[in-house]
Design an enzyme around this catalytic site. Sequence first.
Site, short mmCIF file in Angstrom:
data_model
loop_
_atom_site.label_atom_id
_atom_site.label_comp_id
_atom_site.label_asym_id
_atom_site.label_seq_id
_atom_site.Cartn_x
_atom_site.Cartn_y
_atom_site.Cartn_z
N GLU A 265 -0.27 70.80 64.49
CA GLU A 265 0.21 69.49 64.05
C GLU A 265 -0.87 68.71 63.30
OE1 GLU A 265 1.82 67.77 67.70
OE2 GLU A 265 3.74 68.73 67.28
N ASP A 338 8.61 73.02 73.26
CA ASP A 338 7.91 71.76 73.47
C ASP A 338 8.55 70.87 74.54
OD1 ASP A 338 6.24 69.66 73.21
OD2 ASP A 338 6.82 69.10 71.18
N GLU A 366 8.65 62.28 77.77
CA GLU A 366 8.86 62.19 76.32
C GLU A 366 10.26 62.62 75.92
OE1 GLU A 366 6.15 64.59 73.98
OE2 GLU A 366 7.21 64.14 72.12
C1 BDP Z 1 4.59 66.91 71.32
C2 BDP Z 1 4.42 65.43 71.15
C3 BDP Z 1 3.19 65.06 70.37
C4 BDP Z 1 1.98 65.76 70.99
C5 BDP Z 1 2.25 67.24 71.03
C6 BDP Z 1 1.15 68.02 71.74
O1 BDP Z 1 5.56 64.93 70.48
O2 BDP Z 1 3.05 63.66 70.42
O3 BDP Z 1 0.84 65.48 70.27
O4 BDP Z 1 3.42 67.50 71.75
O5 BDP Z 1 1.40 68.45 72.84
O6 BDP Z 1 5.54 67.10 72.32
O7 BDP Z 1 0.08 68.20 71.19
#
Ligand code: BDP
Length: 663
Positions: A265, A338, A366
Amino acid sequence: MNRKLILLFIALWVITSFSKADDGSRLWLKYDNNGKTTEVKLPRKSPTLTIATNELEKGWQGAPVELKLQKNKNLKPDGYTITLKNGKYILSSPTEVGLLYATYHLIRSQQTGESMTEVTENPAYSMRMLNHWDNLDGSVERGYSGKSLWQWEELPEVVSPRYEEYARANASIGINGVVLNNVNASPEILSTEYLKKVQRLADLFRPYGIQTFLSVNFASPMAIGGLETADPQDIEVQKWWKDKAKEIYTLIPDFGGFLVKANSEGQPGPCDYNRTHAEGANMLADAVKPYKGTVMWRAFVYDPSDADRAKQAYLEFQPLDGEFRDNVIIQIKNGPVDFQPREPYSPLFGALPQTDEMVEFQVTQEYLGHANHLAYLAPMWTEFFEFVPPTSLDAIAGVANIGTDTNWTGHPFGQANWYAYGRLAWNPKLGSDIIADEWLKQTFTTNEAFVTPVKKMMLDSREAVVNYMMPLGLHHLFAWGHHYGPEPWCDIEGARPDWMPSYYHRATTKGIGFDRSHTGSNATAQYPDSLRALYDNVATCPDELLLWFHHVPWTHTMQSGRTVWDELCYRYSEGVNQARELQKTWDEMQPYVDEDTFLEVQSKLKQQTRDAMWWRDGCLLYFQEFSGLPIPSDLERPIYDLEDMKKFSIDIDNHTNAPHGYK
Ligand code: BDP
């Protein structure tokens, strides 16, 4: 008025004001002021044993207690025994922190009414981590309970009393490692200025048996070190990390190590220099090795160019097995995508026989209704352990749901998830029901008229969320940006396809679901043979994961005997019904809880039910556009129109990401 009546009124006033007084800040540790002194015998004086003594003096009402530091071949360092001998409780452990854990056990048994016989306890893992996704500006990524607990601007001079309360709560459930900052890490955390603040926190946490860790940004040598590269093969880069480690350990001799999100990401990482994850992790591991530090390297990686996001972690990490240093642990999210309400377990577990692995759970909700929905997550985590034997893991981590809210977690029942995570990190074999029972009795009352129905609420709640959000293996139908409400229709031009719900549900007029079988992405091949066969075959794939692994026609017959379309309708309706049941049960609980908590939970359950209907209507009306089939006649009809649903959006608070209501 006669005197008796006046006294009665005064008594009632005292009772009601007392019952109103519970703001949730004391968590499950509600045992102060019993006014009884306990005889406590100590092996020596120390900060940790002083904490244990204070707890006993505050809360223990039973027989005299003796704490004994003792080697015992049946005990791990944090393990302990409790025995009752000649009218005295003997708490014994090889370490002081083991004695502190024994103390909390003793008090817990008193609070829950558990009869104390002989106890021998050993933790399943030596590292029981709580990860904070806290930013240095005080915001919390995916946090829904206020701002970050860490008041960076005041530290190290000013120390909030909440730091110790926090450490105490963690110690009471056996959590012994905390990562203070977000995995999307600001390089600033490694500046000398911030390290001094971290040192202050580490000093406060130490007597509670808690080690401090930091998330680090892989490009820190460039961002704060003035180097031109962060290439792990570069000598200067290696030296920078070694020097930084030395600086940290001078300040914090028992510093735990680093947590790293790399090449995920948009975060920097070794792949930016054509190096592998192993090369990156090993460089950091070498830097902390002289001080016995650990590197937790996350396997949460995916790339928009790849065919199936669910396969990526395995594809990138499995070939690296055997290449990691022995002080590296690969931290893997429980599922391959996720933190969705239901995922199969990540097949990377078990695929790295020569590498240490740890699971990462998300305690913060989340994807399960933020701090608005009651979703008790222990059943989700124990479901994971049905597939991944706890003994195959080397450590465990949970992403914290804690913030500056007075009650710590926003939703009063969010505390149960913090509690349950800690208890499972200690003993992953504990049942969800046992943990719920313990938590309810310590937090509210031991009255079975309350405990039994509310425990049922808790145990049913996660499945309710799955049903009204994403049944049958559907996943990531969330709205862009906030991951709270449904947006299966979401389509943002130019956005990464793997951030769009349609990437996951693949609904067309022909059918629905992601074909991950051998006719599709073949993600099923990443599972061990028996499961691969089970998941790959549409006839044997369990209903609850069908649309995760298969794309099927709307009229496909499920194992339940219904068509996919009908089953989808039933599950969404069931989810709404379950939310309503939670409301009904709670309404009967008024006599047993303080008024504020009662009203707060009641209002949150109302919102949860409203959200459940939003999910049901949004998803069913949207999918109906493809299926063209009617909603079965015995089910409640949608009350919204799809077009209205599409306009529905919520305000997200800038700092906490918490939804504040509908626009
Ligand atoms: C996702 C979240 C994000 C996190 C990412 C992570 O939306 O905010 O940074 O995981 O785990 O679920 O790095």
